[in-house]
Write an enzyme that holds these catalytic residues in place. Sequence first.
Site, mmCIF file in Angstrom:
data_model
loop_
_atom_site.group_PDB
_atom_site.id
_atom_site.type_symbol
_atom_site.label_atom_id
_atom_site.label_comp_id
_atom_site.label_asym_id
_atom_site.label_seq_id
_atom_site.Cartn_x
_atom_site.Cartn_y
_atom_site.Cartn_z
ATOM 1 C CG HIS B 11 -2.179 -0.712 1.074
ATOM 2 N ND1 HIS B 11 -2.222 -2.054 0.812
ATOM 3 C CD2 HIS B 11 -3.471 -0.282 1.109
ATOM 4 C CE1 HIS B 11 -3.500 -2.432 0.701
ATOM 5 N NE2 HIS B 11 -4.261 -1.366 0.877
HETATM 6 N N1 LIG Z 1 -12.859 -9.257 1.063
HETATM 7 C C1 LIG Z 1 -13.913 -8.442 0.870
HETATM 8 N N2 LIG Z 1 -15.056 -8.907 0.302
HETATM 9 C C2 LIG Z 1 -16.100 -8.077 0.104
HETATM 10 N N3 LIG Z 1 -16.102 -6.779 0.431
HETATM 11 C C3 LIG Z 1 -15.001 -6.272 0.996
HETATM 12 C C4 LIG Z 1 -13.855 -7.064 1.242
HETATM 13 N N4 LIG Z 1 -12.899 -6.265 1.798
HETATM 14 C C5 LIG Z 1 -13.444 -5.030 1.882
HETATM 15 N N5 LIG Z 1 -14.703 -5.029 1.394
HETATM 16 C C6 LIG Z 1 -15.625 -3.895 1.279
HETATM 17 O O1 LIG Z 1 -14.854 -2.740 0.953
HETATM 18 C C7 LIG Z 1 -15.168 -1.692 1.868
HETATM 19 C C8 LIG Z 1 -13.954 -0.820 2.124
HETATM 20 O O2 LIG Z 1 -13.580 -0.168 0.931
HETATM 21 P P1 LIG Z 1 -12.440 0.936 0.901
HETATM 22 O O3 LIG Z 1 -12.444 1.731 2.150
HETATM 23 O O4 LIG Z 1 -12.616 1.685 -0.375
HETATM 24 O O5 LIG Z 1 -11.117 0.061 0.783
HETATM 25 P P2 LIG Z 1 -9.889 -0.113 1.834
HETATM 26 O O6 LIG Z 1 -10.375 -1.002 2.928
HETATM 27 O O7 LIG Z 1 -8.812 -0.753 1.021
HETATM 28 O O8 LIG Z 1 -9.520 1.267 2.330
HETATM 29 C C9 LIG Z 1 -15.651 -2.397 3.112
HETATM 30 O O9 LIG Z 1 -16.554 -1.566 3.829
HETATM 31 C C10 LIG Z 1 -16.349 -3.644 2.569
HETATM 32 O O10 LIG Z 1 -17.694 -3.414 2.255
#
Ligand SMILES: Nc1ncnc2c1ncn2[C@@H]1O[C@H](COP(=O)(O)OP(=O)(O)O)[C@@H](O)[C@H]1O
Lengths: 123, 123, 191, 191
Positions: B11
Amino acid sequence: MKKLGIILVSHVPEVAQGLPKLLIQAGPDISLTDAGGTNDNDIGTSMEKILAAIEENEASELLAFYDIGSSKMNLELAIDMSDKNVHLYDTAFIEGAYTAAALIQADASLSEIEEQLAPLKIK
Amino acid sequence: MKKLGIILVSHVPEVAQGLPKLLIQAGPDISLTDAGGTNDNDIGTSMEKILAAIEENEASELLAFYDIGSSKMNLELAIDMSDKNVHLYDTAFIEGAYTAAALIQADASLSEIEEQLAPLKIK
Amino acid sequence: MLTAENTQEWMNKFYLKIEQNKDYLSELDTPIGDGDHGNNMMRGVEGVKQGLAQLQDPDLKTVLKTIAMGLISKVGGASGPLYGTAFLEMAKKSSDTQDINQLIDVALAGIKKRGGATEGDKTMIDVWSPVAQNDTITQQVIDDAIASTKDMLARKGRASYLGERSIGHLDPGAVSSGYLFTALLETEGTL
Amino acid sequence: MLTAENTQEWMNKFYLKIEQNKDYLSELDTPIGDGDHGNNMMRGVEGVKQGLAQLQDPDLKTVLKTIAMGLISKVGGASGPLYGTAFLEMAKKSSDTQDINQLIDVALAGIKKRGGATEGDKTMIDVWSPVAQNDTITQQVIDDAIASTKDMLARKGRASYLGERSIGHLDPGAVSSGYLFTALLETEGTL
Ligand SMILES: Nc1ncnc2c1ncn2[C@@H]1O[C@H](COP(=O)(O)OP(=O)(O)O)[C@@H](O)[C@H]1O
Ligand SMILES: Nc1ncnc2c1ncn2[C@@H]1O[C@H](COP(=O)(O)OP(=O)(O)O)[C@@H](O)[C@H]1O
Ligand SMILES: [Mg+2]
Ligand SMILES: [Mg+2]
Ligand SMILES: [Mg+2]
Ligand SMILES: [Mg+2]
């Protein structure tokens, strides 16, 4: 500022300096200090840099994470030389530190944090 | 140049760029490529950067390591889009990559490497 | 029996051996490590030399502590805190005794505690331990101890990442520890 | 039934909802994530808008693929490859059918495959799945699905690092998925 702080020790200066940028997103209120590379900023670790990272940290109780084996020995030497209460974890470096940051930010207790760190122990 | 290459996905741009400096010490003859941060070099991952790291790697068979969960999904998307043979490991990021580098340099076979990586699986 | 004077002479001899074998030590560290042990140790003995040069008529404890700090702050690799801890433990114990065998015993215990390794793990311990066990240190004891690391499988340090592939190579820290003890043998009055 | 035209209209409405709720989405991502979901989604819908603006009289498949690529290349967080995979799967399936229910089914399967999560893991799946299961999508179905994530313990994504501490918060990706489906409800002719 949270009661628990984090210190990060890596063989590589860029890794030590870069990792807080990831952790701060999960733990904006945590004091994070790092020590990377040797005194000449080559690849390796420095007891003095680690001791400075311990002392500079604003928290009095610290969780310490390191990358590969030899950092641990310099960490232990530095811990011996400091008055602060430092807990050293043999977990996956980045993943353990991230987990700790997320939990400290959520005000988890040390024992709760250690429970979540246990499955990440690999060293 | 060794037959197996390594790709590193973090990241944090600095972490991705710094880690090869550690690995190259154990594996000077390995093609190591990295992808760190989003397209804007913010904290996150970029499928395009990962795909570029796969394509730029001089080896045709690659071992891929990543830091936290979401990098994995962009890695898988990039793997789907590439013709190269890429193996993805859910191990401790730095520790897994270091182990792989040491073993590739020593001409270990993929199955020997995977055996040593197995206890480092934490995701 | 160690004294402030012969310990400094010991370190001079150790310096020369490291200087002469720097490239060999790094070569040994290449197949089973990161190829820096010679450079690490060279920086270490340089640090020791500089530290000792600044002392004015020091006692043995100060000499041993200065050696420890030089190694800890300059080596930059695993061998730094390990050799450093060895000399720190000797420094502490030197209030009680100047007997080299007793000092090596506490040094070995310090190395084991610091690195969590034991005999047979293919580390410097596999030289320190036979040397500590033999009442009279001889070049034969040292050489056999070094050679014994060749067939061992590494369980600690960077070589341990190689698993079975670590077999068939001498351990670099065992070899540098051998230089330390050969230098000791060559320093009159220490034994 | 999805068409190239109404799908673009759907995306316009989704864009406006994300724009309006960007800060709220990031706030939801703060206690159980890294606080960037609103910014991530804003970059994503911006990418979709730009991609769609460049198309000349596209067919549905091209529209869906362009949406996918915009999200994949701009979001930068986990939701990027997840929403991206959802629209990629819809694009593939759109050769066979334009039926929204069938397209949502394949999208959901894609999200599950990509992220390895399933119902009850406190992710966007907990909105996509009830929407896929109900023959008629209603605001009630969407709202209940979003609300159901509050008491769940996260097993995937960043919130999973918090273990028990993830309970008591809405999942940000569930909420943004809710906007996607509300936008769909508001787009005439899609259902
Ligand atoms: N393995 C997964 N399967 C399905 N949805 C996921 C998974 N990991 C994260 N998410 C979804 O992604 C969202 C977070 O997105 P975002 O904040 O844009 O990404 P990051 O966690 O990389 O910062 C979570 O609230 C969840 O709904
Ligand atoms: N845990 C340990 N216990 C005892 N000795 C060790 C340990 N780890 C490494 N060593 C010794 O250190 C030597 C390597 O030192 P050096 O190359 O300077 O450090 P690094 O491995 O950090 O590059 C090894 O050959 C071994 O003798
Ligand atoms: Mg070395
Ligand atoms: Mg080294
Ligand atoms: Mg987020
Ligand atoms: Mg993020």
